[in-house]
Write a protein that holds these residues in place. Structure first.
Motif, PDB file in Angstrom:
ATOM      1  N   MET A   6     -24.225 -24.898 -49.000  1.00 44.12           N
ATOM      2  CA  MET A   6     -23.568 -24.991 -50.304  1.00 44.12           C
ATOM      3  C   MET A   6     -24.407 -25.782 -51.313  1.00 44.12           C
ATOM      4  O   MET A   6     -25.035 -26.784 -50.994  1.00 44.12           O
ATOM      5  CB  MET A   6     -22.197 -25.651 -50.145  1.00 44.12           C
ATOM      6  CG  MET A   6     -22.261 -27.076 -49.620  1.00 44.12           C
ATOM      7  SD  MET A   6     -20.614 -27.751 -49.327  1.00 44.12           S
ATOM      8  CE  MET A   6     -21.009 -29.520 -49.200  1.00 44.12           C
ATOM      9  N   GLY A   7     -24.393 -25.303 -52.539  1.00 43.85           N
ATOM     10  CA  GLY A   7     -25.081 -25.954 -53.644  1.00 43.85           C
ATOM     11  C   GLY A   7     -26.453 -25.397 -53.930  1.00 43.85           C
ATOM     12  O   GLY A   7     -26.914 -25.430 -55.083  1.00 43.85           O
ATOM     13  N   GLN A   8     -27.118 -24.890 -52.896  1.00 41.33           N
ATOM     14  CA  GLN A   8     -28.474 -24.388 -53.113  1.00 41.33           C
ATOM     15  C   GLN A   8     -28.466 -23.096 -53.923  1.00 41.33           C
ATOM     16  O   GLN A   8     -29.471 -22.730 -54.530  1.00 41.33           O
ATOM     17  CB  GLN A   8     -29.179 -24.166 -51.769  1.00 41.33           C
ATOM     18  CG  GLN A   8     -29.119 -25.365 -50.834  1.00 41.33           C
ATOM     19  CD  GLN A   8     -29.464 -26.674 -51.508  1.00 41.33           C
ATOM     20  OE1 GLN A   8     -30.556 -26.829 -52.036  1.00 41.33           O
ATOM     21  NE2 GLN A   8     -28.522 -27.621 -51.493  1.00 41.33           N
ATOM     22  N   GLU A   9     -27.316 -22.436 -53.950  1.00 39.61           N
ATOM     23  CA  GLU A   9     -27.230 -21.172 -54.685  1.00 39.61           C
ATOM     24  C   GLU A   9     -27.351 -21.386 -56.193  1.00 39.61           C
ATOM     25  O   GLU A   9     -27.686 -20.455 -56.923  1.00 39.61           O
ATOM     26  CB  GLU A   9     -25.926 -20.430 -54.338  1.00 39.61           C
ATOM     27  CG  GLU A   9     -24.653 -21.020 -54.912  1.00 39.61           C
ATOM     28  CD  GLU A   9     -24.093 -22.204 -54.137  1.00 39.61           C
ATOM     29  OE1 GLU A   9     -22.981 -22.656 -54.474  1.00 39.61           O
ATOM     30  OE2 GLU A   9     -24.761 -22.678 -53.180  1.00 39.61           O
ATOM     31  N   PHE A  10     -27.059 -22.594 -56.675  1.00 34.54           N
ATOM     32  CA  PHE A  10     -27.218 -22.837 -58.113  1.00 34.54           C
ATOM     33  C   PHE A  10     -28.268 -23.910 -58.399  1.00 34.54           C
ATOM     34  O   PHE A  10     -28.365 -24.426 -59.507  1.00 34.54           O
ATOM     35  CB  PHE A  10     -25.884 -23.166 -58.796  1.00 34.54           C
ATOM     36  CG  PHE A  10     -25.171 -24.414 -58.298  1.00 34.54           C
ATOM     37  CD1 PHE A  10     -25.466 -25.661 -58.826  1.00 34.54           C
ATOM     38  CD2 PHE A  10     -24.188 -24.317 -57.328  1.00 34.54           C
ATOM     39  CE1 PHE A  10     -24.790 -26.795 -58.396  1.00 34.54           C
ATOM     40  CE2 PHE A  10     -23.507 -25.446 -56.888  1.00 34.54           C
ATOM     41  CZ  PHE A  10     -23.814 -26.685 -57.430  1.00 34.54           C
TER      42      PHE A  10
END
Length: 627
Positions: free
Chosen positions: A463-467
């Protein structure tokens, strides 16, 4: 869970003691039947056992002496003529040495919210699994080897908080997480352990309740609601589960009868200094039955689609031995575990955490393997990150790090995992690892994720790496969602969404993930220019895609790429698209294949290759005839 009352028989007791019981949760723990509440616990070699019942409203204690089972004096039980749903309880044990200790129930299906830890008598579940949800679950896992799998790894407590700053409940998570995951294009969610645990900062990996979903986020029925909503939205759900070790807290399994009952009997193998946990004794039949039953319970009661098993290094390799010799006892136990789960839940997906160089982790048990469906590919992601952290001018010196994974790739069935383990403060976020200016960091993050998608194997992203989360993952209240106020992070989220949409559409990137014909190098050794190119194939020739990655900070004009067939080739994806913040050419770029041999192919084309870019090309199906 069924209301049918089960009783011990000589046969079931034999199974329990010999490590063959898979449903011990039906026999042990607390169970309400008609107007009675029954308690049963395995505690050998002690003087006495009592269950202490606490009214949650008045908090007064009632102590009920337990008696040894007539068929087996290592098991203690008592029947209390009341329905005690919601009541708190503990076992009070007088050890062989005369010490009096209190313990939570190893088979408790609910526990108090931390910092309290006592067990709670569970009421009958009110959740009813709909036929539609169960049907959809079968569709999710059907033929998963040849389907796209993009897993979003989530720690519930730090993904997002509610308006008051508290944890989202499982029901709130259903309303928030599922739409987000669908919008971003992920196919599965993997939850960091939700088995009960006392310490938030352990992320759930130091378990005390192997049959209890943590009360931090709500009740068992709340969790079932979330799981059903995932199924209704065609999202697969994978649990993270720890089969090999447990928490040292004295209220739980540690020294349960005053001695090493659940833990490894050999002192040199008993503890894990790095993790602060104790290893299970997987040669003790009762302990094996306990672990088997926990694994079965989460599939039977909660209908998870898959299970990722953590910390297999201490089962496949002898603990605390730096030379890492194989642990044949642990391997034998894992074979029993995977065989049992496949027999009873043939649709369940079994995933092994990285297990170093242990062979055949995803091989069939009948052929000497361990029996998992997939194994995390730490080697590929470690090498890729080390390569990307290197300054572009020096990448030619470490070029093999970006290609080496294909040397061993076909030995196992891998999932390429940019997991929580890679993003802790000591290692940094993916964006933070990239060298250069902020703009260059985003160019390279898109390139890295493009390579991740194009590389063979299923996918997992934390989570979080996508943005483009800039800070590494730490136990903080929630992700930095305020970053969506910035254009560069919105562009990054758009990129990830469209990358995953592209991945799910193009069969070449998932149908033949684990077959040799699914991947072919075009150019693996161009270290001087830091460029690689390869072919990905699906079952049909028309699905074939050409992937070109430029890891250099230089733009190359007229870069020649080998092609397997004649025709017109169209760029169908580029990480340099202006919509994502890139500076490259558009997706509609086309080139006719020229009969100029290159990269051991009969045809080739010359393309413009921007710096820090992955571009993907595909033959247009317009009636052209392949040579």
């Amino acid at each position: 869970m069924s209301d049918t009352l089960v009783s011990f028989t000589p046969e079931t007791l034999s199974d329990f003691h010999n490590g063959k019981m898979i449903d011990a949760y039906l026999y042990f723990g607390s169970h309400i039947h008609h107007n009675e509440t029954l308690f049963a616990v395995w505690v050998p070699d002690v003087k006495s056992v009592a269950v202490v019942i606490i009214d949650p409203q008045e908090l007064n204690e009632e102590r009920h002496q337990m008696a040894p089972l007539s068929l087996d004096t290592t098991i203690w039980e008592v029947r209390i003529p009341e329905k005690l749903a919601g009541f708190i309880y503990e076992y009070e044990i007088e050890t062989a040495d005369g010490d009096v200790i209190r313990k939570t129930d190893p088979f408790a299906r609910a526990n108090e919210k931390r910092p309290q830890h006592r067990s709670i008598v569970s009421a009958k579940s009110k959740h009813v699994w709909s036929k539609a949800a169960l049907y959809q679950k079968k569709n999710i896992v059907k033929n998963h080897f040849e389907k796209p799998m993009a897993i979003y790894e989530v720690h519930i407590g730090t993904w997002k908080r509610n308006k008051e700053g508290g944890f989202l409940t499982y029901r709130e998570l259903a309303a928030e997480l599922i739409p987000y995951v669908k919008k971003q294009g992920f196919t599965h969610i993997e939850l960091l352990p939700i088995t009960e645990h006392p310490l938030d900062e352990s992320w759930g990996y130091q378990t005390t309740g192997f049959f209890a979903p943590t009360s931090r986020y709500g009740t068992a029925d709340d969790l079932k609601y979330f799981i059903a909503k995932c199924a209704e939205n065609s999202i697969g759900l994978i649990s993270d589960w720890v089969p090999g070790h447990f928490c040292v807290d004295t209220h739980a399994l540690a020294s349960f009868n005053g001695t090493d009952l659940y833990e490894e009997k050999r002192p040199e193998r008993r503890s894990n200094p790095d993790w602060g946990t104790l290893n299970f004794d997987v040669q003790k039949g009762e302990v094996v039955s306990f672990i088997l039953s926990s694994a079965h319970y989460w599939f039977d009661e909660y209908k998870f689609d898959g299970c990722r098993m953590d910390a297999l290094v201490n089962l496949l390799f002898i603990p605390n031995r730096p030379e890492r010799p194989h642990n044949e006892e642990g391997a034998a136990f894992l074979r029993i575990l995977t065989t049992s789960l496949k027999l009873h839940y043939p649709e369940a997906i079994l995933i092994a955490e990285d297990a170093w160089h242990y062979p055949k982790v995803t091989g069939e048990v009948e052929e000497g393997g361990i029996g998992f469906h997939y194994k995390w590919n730490f080697g590929m992601v470690h090498d890729a990150q080390a390569y990307m952290k290197t300054m572009p001018s020096e990448r030619s010196e470490v070029h093999r790090k970006i290609t080496f994974s294909m040397v061993y790739y076909h030995e196992e069935r891998y999932i390429s995992t940019f997991s929580h383990d890679e993003l802790i403060p000591e290692k940094g976020s993916l964006l933070g690892k990239m060298p250069g200016t902020l703009e260059e960091k985003f160019h390279q993050l898109r390139l890295l994720l493009g390579f991740w998608i194009a590389h063979p194997g299923k996918k997992l992203l934390f989570m979080g790496q996508e943005f483009g989360h800039f800070e590494p993952w730490d136990f903080r209240p929630q992700l930095d969602w305020h970053l969506f106020d910035l254009k560069v992070h919105r562009q990054m989220a758009l990129f990830t969404k469209e990358l995953l949409t592209f991945y799910k559409k193009e069969k070449a990137f998932f149908e033949l993930d684990y077959e040799l014909k699914g991947f072919e190098w075009l150019e693996a050794d161009n270290s001087e220019q830091s460029v690689i190119s390869f072919i990905r194939r699906g079952h049909s020739a028309e699905d074939t895609c050409i992937v070109v990655c430029n890891f250099s900070d230089l733009k190359y004009e007229g870069y020649q790429v080998g092609l397997p067939a004649a025709g017109v080739y169209q760029q169908i994806f580029s990480t340099a698209d202006a919509a994502y913040g890139g500076r490259g050419n558009g997706r509609e770029t086309e080139f006719a294949a020229q009969e100029v041999p290159w990269n051991k192919q009969r045809y080739s084309m010359e393309i413009e290759l921007p710096a820090f870019t992955m571009s993907i090309w595909k033959q247009k199906q317009d009636g052209s005839v392949e040579a």
